[in-house]
Design a protein around this motif. Structure first.
Motif, PDB file in Angstrom:
ATOM      1  N   HIS A 140      12.550  -0.603   7.952  1.00  0.00           N
ATOM      2  CA  HIS A 140      11.305  -1.387   7.997  1.00  0.00           C
ATOM      3  C   HIS A 140      11.172  -2.099   9.338  1.00  0.00           C
ATOM      4  CE1 HIS A 140       9.479  -1.038   3.952  1.00  0.00           C
ATOM      5  NE2 HIS A 140      10.698  -0.627   3.638  1.00  0.00           N
ATOM      6  N   MET A 143       9.812   0.479  11.564  1.00  0.00           N
ATOM      7  CA  MET A 143       8.384   0.686  11.314  1.00  0.00           C
ATOM      8  C   MET A 143       7.555  -0.385  12.016  1.00  0.00           C
ATOM      9  SD  MET A 143       7.948   1.992   7.384  1.00  0.00           S
ATOM     10  CE  MET A 143       9.504   1.711   6.541  1.00  0.00           C
ATOM     11  N   GLN A 144       8.042  -1.619  12.011  1.00  0.00           N
ATOM     12  CA  GLN A 144       7.331  -2.660  12.760  1.00  0.00           C
ATOM     13  C   GLN A 144       7.271  -2.311  14.244  1.00  0.00           C
ATOM     14  OE1 GLN A 144       9.573  -6.220  11.483  1.00  0.00           O
ATOM     15  NE2 GLN A 144       7.691  -6.924  10.507  1.00  0.00           N
ATOM     16  N   THR A 383      -0.328   0.445  11.630  1.00  0.00           N
ATOM     17  CA  THR A 383       0.741   0.041  10.721  1.00  0.00           C
ATOM     18  C   THR A 383       1.135   1.209   9.822  1.00  0.00           C
ATOM     19  OG1 THR A 383      -0.321  -2.143  10.605  1.00  0.00           O
ATOM     20  CG2 THR A 383       1.439  -1.679   9.019  1.00  0.00           C
ATOM     21  N   GLN A 387       4.919   0.186   5.095  1.00  0.00           N
ATOM     22  CA  GLN A 387       5.192  -1.226   5.372  1.00  0.00           C
ATOM     23  C   GLN A 387       4.398  -2.162   4.461  1.00  0.00           C
ATOM     24  OE1 GLN A 387       6.398  -3.305   8.828  1.00  0.00           O
ATOM     25  NE2 GLN A 387       7.900  -2.369   7.482  1.00  0.00           N
ATOM     26  N   TYR A 392       2.702  -8.801   1.905  1.00  0.00           N
ATOM     27  CA  TYR A 392       3.154  -8.686   3.297  1.00  0.00           C
ATOM     28  C   TYR A 392       2.438  -9.701   4.179  1.00  0.00           C
ATOM     29  CZ  TYR A 392       4.752  -6.372   7.575  1.00  0.00           C
ATOM     30  OH  TYR A 392       5.342  -6.079   8.787  1.00  0.00           O
TER      31      TYR A 392
END
Length: 415
Positions: A140, A143-144, A383, A387, A392
């Motif tokens: 994750h 992914m950011q 994005t 995610q 979030y």
């Protein structure tokens, strides 16, 4: 990761790891080596640094402490590619990442392959579920950085007078204006925050109760058509609409339109990763700061929603929309609350009640940034879909514009 979340099985973590690492490589594949060195401002990082930093994360927090046989190809990489983890040791200056010409791109790719092989080996043994949980967090985290890689590249390429395209240009669909409507919500005592099911960052919890007065929230984000009306009405020149800090920043940086916009032959144009394109009037406005969003909302006789209002309004809507997975890399007209643009809220990024960061350097992931930034919700066209979940929270400083940042209006419920 939230401590209440169950760890994935090792085979699940390995599958996620391979998928995420492959996507990062795919994002970088169209770039020339020179492209991967671009650092256009302190807030942005070169693509090569993103490739290496995400690799260092797995090495630092998983392989070094958990894999007895692991050896780094170069221990100096820890200094070059640490970002802000003080407990992990010293680091290279953030604003000089673009000066790291060596190791070259081939060496960074070899570094990635070295770490990938070691993670494959470690996860292939099964064993400690804590390793799989850390791998999931690392995925994750990467992914950011995929999102940052894309938006940092956009900012870097925008400084090239040739305005090159990262992806082939494609026209947007011709659409009609969608009238602005509002949906009412009763408010009351509600629960928000992550409930412990599935992955979440520590800052998404604990789940807690909060009070909402009755409110209304717009059925669509603010569009470019709406924003041009604000500009033509003198919104950028009316100090009464602006917060004091925002008015000062507007003057310092000479804001008179969203980032990447310019006027040409009587029309507004914008720079995108698909090259220069006419502004699509019905797409969500993008690349506006919190200060601009707040000024627009005041001009429109409304306000920005709180993050609790946003979560309550949309948490039962399926998470689907224009995300990085779609490959558009720009906001598209006609979308819902998910994807296209992150939407500013009026909520500061602060800890939820009873929040406690994890022990050690991992605890630096979010907790130490909980001041002077504002929360955004919903995800953007940069994005990764995996995610996003209703709880979030992303966060940026109120003056920042280079991310895919937009807004949606809210207002107090009318009697």
């Amino acid at each position: 990761m939230s401590p209440a979340v169950a760890a994935p099985r090792p085979e699940e973590a390995l599958s996620l790891f391979r998928d995420v690492r492959a996507r990062t490589e795919a994002l970088v594949a169209p770039l020339a080596p020179e492209d991967t060195m671009l650092q256009s401002m302190e807030d942005a990082s070169p693509a090569k640094w993103h490739l290496a930093h995400t690799t260092w994360f797995f090495e630092e927090f998983i392989l070094r402490p958990r894999h007895a046989g692991y050896r780094s190809p170069d221990d100096r990489f820890a200094f070059l590619f640490n970002s802000y983890y003080v407990q992990a040791g010293p680091r290279h200056a953030r604003d000089r990442r673009g000066l790291i010409s060596r190791p070259g791109l081939p060496a960074v790719r070899d570094y990635r392959a070295h770490v990938d092989a070691a993670l494959d080996d470690l996860l292939g043994r099964g064993g400690d579920p804590g390793i799989a949980a850390l791998v999931e967090l690392g995925c994750h985290h990467e992914m950011q950085h995929q999102e940052l890689l894309v938006t940092d590249l956009l900012h870097g390429l925008s400084h090239n007078p040739l305005l090159p395209s990262y992806r082939d240009p494609e026209p947007m669909p011709v659409t009609e204006e969608v009238p602005l409507g509002f949906t009412g919500h009763a408010g009351g005592l509600v629960e928000i925050g992550h409930d412990g099911g599935g992955f979440a960052y520590d800052c998404e919890g604990p789940r807690h109760r909060t009070w909402l007065d009755p409110f209304e929230i717009a059925d669509r984000p603010v569009t470019n058509r709406d924003w041009i009306a604000f500009m033509e009405a003198g919104g950028y020149a009316d100090a009464t609409l602006w917060l004091s800090d925002g008015w000062a920043r507007r003057g310092q940086e000479d804001w008179d339109s969203p980032l990447y916009w310019w006027r040409q032959d009587g029309c507004w144009w914008t720079y995108t990763l698909r090259g220069p394109q006419p502004v699509n009037l019905d797409a969500p406005v993008c690349h506006v700061s919190y200060y601009e969003a707040d000024a627009y909302a005041r001009w429109a006789g409304a306000r920005l929603p709180t993050e609790a209002e946003w979560e309550v309004a949309f948490r039962d809507r399926p998470v689907a929309g224009n995300f990085l997975d779609e490959g558009q890399l720009r906001p598209m007209p006609g979308g819902g609350p998910w994807g296209d643009v992150w939407e500013w809220t009026q909520s500061p990024f602060t800890p939820y009640p009873s929040f406690r960061p994890p022990e050690g350097a991992i605890g630096e992931y979010n907790g130490k940034f909980m001041v002077n930034q504002m929360v955004l919700r919903g995800g953007s066209c940069a994005t990764p879909l995996a995610q996003i979940r209703p709880t979030y929270r992303t966060f940026f400083y109120p003056h920042q514009r280079w991310q895919m940042l937009g807004l949606r209006l809210a207002r107090d419920a009318r009697p």
